[in-house]
Enzyme design. Structure first.
Site, PDB file in Angstrom:
ATOM      1  N   ASN A   1       4.168  -0.636   9.395  1.00 14.04           N
ATOM      2  CA  ASN A   1       2.963  -0.128  10.057  1.00 14.04           C
ATOM      3  C   ASN A   1       2.590   1.263   9.550  1.00 14.04           C
ATOM      4  O   ASN A   1       1.473   1.724   9.787  1.00 14.04           O
ATOM      5  CB  ASN A   1       3.211  -0.118  11.580  1.00 14.04           C
ATOM      6  CG  ASN A   1       2.184   0.681  12.346  1.00 14.04           C
ATOM      7  OD1 ASN A   1       0.995   0.393  12.284  1.00 14.04           O
ATOM      8  ND2 ASN A   1       2.629   1.717  13.048  1.00 14.04           N
TER       9      ASN A   1
ATOM     10  N   ASP B   1       9.487   7.145  11.521  1.00 14.88           N
ATOM     11  CA  ASP B   1       8.314   7.871  11.029  1.00 14.88           C
ATOM     12  C   ASP B   1       8.842   8.967  10.114  1.00 14.88           C
ATOM     13  O   ASP B   1      10.012   9.340  10.188  1.00 14.88           O
ATOM     14  CB  ASP B   1       7.537   8.477  12.206  1.00 14.88           C
ATOM     15  CG  ASP B   1       6.057   8.659  11.873  1.00 14.88           C
ATOM     16  OD1 ASP B   1       5.233   7.935  12.454  1.00 14.88           O
ATOM     17  OD2 ASP B   1       5.727   9.511  11.013  1.00 14.88           O
TER      18      ASP B   1
ATOM     19  N   LYS C   1      -4.367  -1.240   1.258  1.00 16.14           N
ATOM     20  CA  LYS C   1      -4.087  -2.197   2.331  1.00 16.14           C
ATOM     21  C   LYS C   1      -4.217  -3.628   1.802  1.00 16.14           C
ATOM     22  O   LYS C   1      -3.440  -4.509   2.192  1.00 16.14           O
ATOM     23  CB  LYS C   1      -5.053  -1.979   3.500  1.00 16.14           C
ATOM     24  CG  LYS C   1      -4.633  -0.840   4.431  1.00 16.14           C
ATOM     25  CD  LYS C   1      -3.350  -1.204   5.171  1.00 16.14           C
ATOM     26  CE  LYS C   1      -3.157  -0.400   6.427  1.00 16.14           C
ATOM     27  NZ  LYS C   1      -1.880  -0.714   7.104  1.00 16.14           N
TER      28      LYS C   1
ATOM     29  N   ASP D   1      11.264   7.918   5.112  1.00 18.72           N
ATOM     30  CA  ASP D   1      10.154   8.118   4.182  1.00 18.72           C
ATOM     31  C   ASP D   1       9.980   6.775   3.482  1.00 18.72           C
ATOM     32  O   ASP D   1      10.763   6.421   2.594  1.00 18.72           O
ATOM     33  CB  ASP D   1      10.520   9.228   3.181  1.00 18.72           C
ATOM     34  CG  ASP D   1       9.439   9.392   2.109  1.00 18.72           C
ATOM     35  OD1 ASP D   1       8.433   8.651   2.152  1.00 18.72           O
ATOM     36  OD2 ASP D   1       9.622  10.260   1.229  1.00 18.72           O
ATOM     37  N   VAL D   2       8.943   6.023   3.878  1.00 11.75           N
ATOM     38  CA  VAL D   2       8.809   4.654   3.350  1.00 11.75           C
ATOM     39  C   VAL D   2       8.509   4.620   1.854  1.00 11.75           C
ATOM     40  O   VAL D   2       8.662   3.582   1.210  1.00 11.75           O
ATOM     41  CB  VAL D   2       7.736   3.819   4.101  1.00 11.75           C
ATOM     42  CG1 VAL D   2       8.146   3.569   5.542  1.00 11.75           C
ATOM     43  CG2 VAL D   2       6.358   4.464   4.018  1.00 11.75           C
TER      44      VAL D   2
ATOM     45  N   TYR E   1      -7.841   3.589   0.922  1.00 12.52           N
ATOM     46  CA  TYR E   1      -7.248   2.878   2.058  1.00 12.52           C
ATOM     47  C   TYR E   1      -7.394   1.368   1.884  1.00 12.52           C
ATOM     48  O   TYR E   1      -6.412   0.629   1.921  1.00 12.52           O
ATOM     49  CB  TYR E   1      -7.930   3.338   3.347  1.00 12.52           C
ATOM     50  CG  TYR E   1      -7.373   2.690   4.588  1.00 12.52           C
ATOM     51  CD1 TYR E   1      -6.177   3.121   5.141  1.00 12.52           C
ATOM     52  CD2 TYR E   1      -8.043   1.627   5.211  1.00 12.52           C
ATOM     53  CE1 TYR E   1      -5.660   2.526   6.281  1.00 12.52           C
ATOM     54  CE2 TYR E   1      -7.536   1.023   6.346  1.00 12.52           C
ATOM     55  CZ  TYR E   1      -6.337   1.475   6.885  1.00 12.52           C
ATOM     56  OH  TYR E   1      -5.827   0.880   8.004  1.00 12.52           O
TER      57      TYR E   1
END
Ligand code: ZN
Length: 702
Positions: free
Chosen positions: A524, A469, A594, A497-498, A590
């Site tokens: 996720n 995370d 997504k 940090d994605v 969002y």
């Protein structure tokens, strides 16, 4: 070596265990002192005992031997870790010429005084035959340094003096127990006995004496070695050996490759994978670059007890090629050669056994890698760690041994007999492994409710899990919930940090160095933002797209070289959303991000199938957290949603329950169950979407 025996602490333990006889509590105390010193014993090695008078159920007084349970670690042993056995029937076994493995196992079970106590130590007969109240047995490093010397016997006599007996190597079980007893009967003044290439036994009428005799002799050996090798370099730098350009990256590439090369199919067709463990202390790196490196790997275990954990020989890798293809070829050649040699070793010795032995898998457990240090493999993380600690001590013992003189290996047949001794193999356990054992899963967004639910179900099915995370405090909290339930060994955490590709690559190297690679990737991490398009600030859209779409892309992309190096397929299970098929107003950032992530995942399914990597999506709806760990997404949008619908938090949950066909509340655990299903390859499925939403017709996948 400092004597840690402390009368006050011993008394304290006697009080703590007031429900058991004082003599047993003191046995626990000195056993733990031994167990806590890695230079005396390692991981369940060594064993101790005490003999007590106990009344049986009909009131008869009997001598009962309390001996440590097989494989139990002395460092944390409890009174219940000792198995009680009727002494007299065990003692009469000394008159036998021979005792088969089956009968030995039978004898150790039928004479137990309590059926539920652990399997007694494989060295039980040594403890039973010696008449002393307390018996201690270790495989102390410094004694092994001396017993492996060419003139070890003479040296030990000189150093330890006349009260210590020296016995040649004898196979564990009846032969060793008889050998020790016979020696003692001929020399009743003896205070301890060294068994060459194995370890030492000391004894006494009280716990302290037996323990201190062990310590005194080990210390004598230790001082002698230190005096003799003082100022001497332990290694000769090897010609042409050097550190890899980037040791951190090279070690990650190496473990991924070796893990793939050693994964093997079981008769049921399931792939068994290993975890890896690296030991890169300066001493180990130095040894890996030494002229002695090859002979360290080829000269076998320092005590036969180690063989079930490390196998007899290790593999030396003298360089890590820069090119992945070259590295894979290099590792495969070494592993193939090892397998051939191991199969030969088994077939040449198995005939000497009195009953059929099923060959253990032929894969190495220990590698010494130039510039990296020790790399070990284990079917569980604990097994990899045990092998690493044993290998670490083995390298240091051998270097000291070589600095003193010449290292004399243990004969291969002795090692084989111990490795394939039924009582010893029992320590490995026969139970079939949990569904995902051997696999490493990485769950991003691990600090939130879904991350916790997914990690929990993966752990419950035997995977080792790394939660990541960007929020360190949330990560810590989830990590502690999971470690409390599943233990320290199975769960790791790493900050990622994605949105930063380099950060992801670096973190995946770190994961590999800790565990060996990645088999299950669960993208996720996600954020949300509530705004109608006309109010949506492009900066907010960009931020959401960066986490939800770019983040998914980044982790998938960074995992590909790892899947390639491993060559054992894998699973990517993307936590998508019900919104992908059934979007909501004011939720554009969002839903659009997504949907992008969902689409890139389908592309990944197309592209990664040739690597055996399956990519599937889970579409949950409205997963709320609990009191302990909230859903980050609902923290962000819940208040807005409640306001717009005029609901309180419970009302909101009820609202989402009511809108689905099954009137079900969706839990993070449900999402986790789907991840486990996909990750366990139960159906040949890739590119699929699995809704976890209680049934919403508008969100049916199409
Ligand atoms: Zn032993």
């Amino acid at each position: 070596m400092k004597n840690q025996y402390d009368e006050l602490k011993a008394r304290e333990l006697v009080r703590t265990y007031s429900a058991v006889p004082e003599d047993l509590a003191l046995r626990v105390y000195t056993s733990r002192l031994i167990g806590k010193d890695p230079y005396l014993v390692l991981h369940g090695g060594g064993n101790t005992s005490v003999k007590l008078r106990k009344r049986n159920v009909v009131g008869e007084e009997r001598d009962v031997l309390f001996v440590k349970g097989s494989g139990i670690d002395l460092a944390g042993v409890e009174p219940s870790g000792f198995a009680g056995l009727e002494l007299e029937p065990l003692r009469s076994l000394r008159y036998l010429e021979h005792l088969s493995d089956e009968e030995m196992e039978n004898q150790l079970q039928v004479h137990k005084v309590f059926h539920a106590s652990p399997d007694p130590s494989v060295e039980t007969l040594v403890h039973a035959f010696l008449p002393h109240k307390y018996v201690d047995h270790t495989h102390a490093d410094s004694l092994l340094v001396l017993t492996h010397q060419k003139r070890g016997e003479g040296l030990l006599k000189e150093i330890l003096g006349p009260r210590i007996g020296i016995l040649p190597y004898l196979p564990s079980g009846l032969p060793l127990a008889k050998g020790i007893l016979t020696f003692y009967e001929r020399h009743p003044e003896t205070e301890g006995i060294v068994i060459l290439n194995h370890g030492m036994v000391t004894f006494g009428e009280d716990a302290k004496t037996s323990f201190e005799r062990m310590l005194e002799n080990v210390s004598k050996a230790d001082s002698y070695i230190k005096r003799k090798i003082k100022g001497k370099p332990l290694v000769t730098p090897g010609v042409g050996l050097s550190l890899p350009k980037n040791p951190a990256t090279s070690s990650a590439r190496f473990v991924q490759t070796v893990r793939g090369a050693c994964a093997f199919p079981t008769p049921g067709g399931k792939l068994r994978r290993f975890y890896t463990e690296i030991r890169n202390s300066p001493e180990n790196v130095e040894a890996s670059l030494a002229e002695e490196a090859q002979s360290i790997c080829g000269s076998g275990v320092i005590t036969p007890d180690h063989a079930i954990h490390t196998k007899n020989r290790a593999v030396y890798i003298d360089a890590i090629p820069e090119d992945d293809g070259d590295l894979q070829r290099r590792v495969k050649e070494s592993v193939d050669a090892y397998r051939v040699a191991y199969d030969q070793y088994v077939s040449s010795h198995v005939g000497t056994q009195e009953r059929e032995r099923e060959a253990l898998d032929p894969y190495p457990r220990v590698f010494l890698v130039a510039g990296i240090g020790i790399v070990t493999l284990g079917l569980t993380r604990k097994a990899a760690r045990i092998a690493a600690d044993l290998a670490d001590h083995t390298v240091q013992v051998k270097l000291r041994c070589m600095a003193l003189g010449e290292y004399q290996p243990i004969s291969e047949s002795h090692v084989f007999n111990m490795e394939y001794w039924g009582l010893q193999q029992k320590k490995l356990g026969k139970a079939s492994p949990p569904l995902l054992q051997g696999q490493v899963a990485v769950v991003t967004g691990g600090g939130g409710a879904i991350g916790l639910g997914v990690a929990h179900q993966l752990l419950a099915n035997g995977a080792a899990v790394v939660i990541s995370d960007i929020d360190e405090s949330r990560l810590k909290k989830v990590h502690s919930i999971l470690t409390n339930k599943f233990g320290e060994g199975q769960v790791e955490k790493v900050v990622i940090d994605v949105t930063d590709y380099e950060s992801v690559v670096e973190a995946f190297h770190e994961v590999s160095r800790r565990l060996g690679g990645i088999d299950i990737l669960v993208p996720n991490a996600g954020v949300a933002h509530v705004a109608k398009i006309e109010d949506l600030d492009p900066k907010d859209l960009k931020r959401v797209v960066y986490v939800n779409l770019m983040g998914t892309f980044n982790v998938i992309r960074a995992s590909i070289p790892i899947f390639k190096r491993q060559g054992t397929g894998g699973n990517i299970v993307v936590i998508s959303s019900k919104n992908v098929f059934d979007p909501g107003a004011a939720f554009g950032a969002y839903s659009a991000s997504k949907a992008g992530a969902h689409q890139i995942s389908k592309i990944a399914a197309l592209e990664l199938a040739e690597l055996g990597v399956r990519v599937n999506m889970v579409n949950p709806d409205a997963v709320f957290g609990d009191d302990q760990v909230s859903s980050k997404l609902w923290d962000l949008v819940g208040a807005e949603r409640m306001k717009s619908r005029g609901l309180d938090p419970e009302g909101l949950k009820a609202y989402y329950r009511q809108r689905n066909l099954l009137k079900a509340q969706v839990l993070a655990e449900h999402v986790g169950n789907v991840v486990v299903f996909f990750a366990s390859n139960q159906t040949p499925t890739t590119g699929a979407t699995f809704p976890v939403d209680g049934g919403i017709s508008a969100a049916f996948p199409r």
